[in-house]
Design a protein around this motif. Sequence first.
Motif: not given
Ligand code: PMV
Length: 351
Positions: A20-25, A37-39, A115-117, A208-210, A212-214, A299-301
């Motif tokens: 779980i990200a504390f600092i979000k990517y 950078p994320s943590l 579950s992608s991570a 989805g996050s892809t 969102g990043h875009m 909170i995640d995405a």
């Molecule tokens: O790894 P991705 O591309 O699914 O992106 C994850 C983005 C967040 O979960 C919202 C933040 C993070 O740092 O994990």
Amino acid sequence: MHQNLEINYAKITYIAPSNIAFIKYWGKRDRQIPMNPSLSMTLDNCFTKTTVELKKETSIRILKSFKFEEKENIEFRARIENYLNSIIDLLPWLKYYSLEIKTENSFPHSTGIASSASSFAALAACLEEFSAHLKQRNFNANSASELARLGSGSAGRSIQGPYMTWGLDAHIENSSNSYATKVTNVHENFQKMNDSILIVSSEEKSIGSTAGHMLMNTHLFNELRYIQAKDNISDLLKAILVGDFDTFGTILENEALTLHALMMSSNPSYILLEGRSLDIIKAVKSYRSRTNIPVYFTIDAGPNIHLIYPDKDKAQVLEFIQSTLLQFCEKERVIHDHLGFGAKKIEAYFE
Ligand code: PMV
């Protein structure tokens, strides 16, 4: 240079947790290079178990079969196939082997927990195990993290634990855009932390996050966000090193709300939070000001709320969840997890 070993068959199994990200990517460029950078905190109970069987072939299609929870899964298969094709430059041996992959999650499917991570971390760990054996060298956590990152950015942070940073930053020791590195000298206050995941909705996300990043590429606030993330990670790291819960919690919640504010102010805009997510947020803030117990949300995405708190306050927080928060969860679902240490080898057999 080590000689490549002759291996005709291998069966490798790893489990890797979510994080779980504390600092979000949020925002990326090129080949999964983060804009800031994320943590994160590595979890333990929420993991993926992946078995890869590799066979030497003369002419092949790399991915022979892919099963998720014992069934063929076309959508996941396509993603894994693309991924494997995209990393042939890093793992040229992929051209000579066929892969049969079986994967399953410890957490129930359709809880809205990404579950992608954990899945890319578990697969990447298997691939790195094979590479290491082939080249007669030791398993390299940075290489595994790099491979995982190329599947899903956040997956790079799941190879090790308990706290990981990823993304180049002049103020973070050994930081890299390619792989995640461990946070060292964590204060004892942060050595036993919990994450209770309140499942508000298990429905699939609208964006989805892809995507969102875009949307960050053209976001009006993108440059400011990247500056904010750098400031936040530097302050949060200090808080973790000195054991300062107040600063930690303030930044944690600021990051979560910023992520969702960025979604709401994207073009097109979108909202992943539910009314019940907000009910939980308000209840947590009010509980904290009444009790002074260091329980904070992130909170995640998605709409689900992660409650982060130290082990010493576990009994009270569980009672608070039971009495006040469960009513806001879908089917009263909560997943209790805690700090973990990353990917674990279950078996590695070569012939
Ligand atoms: O790894 P991705 O591309 O699914 O992106 C994850 C983005 C967040 O979960 C919202 C933040 C993070 O740092 O994990």
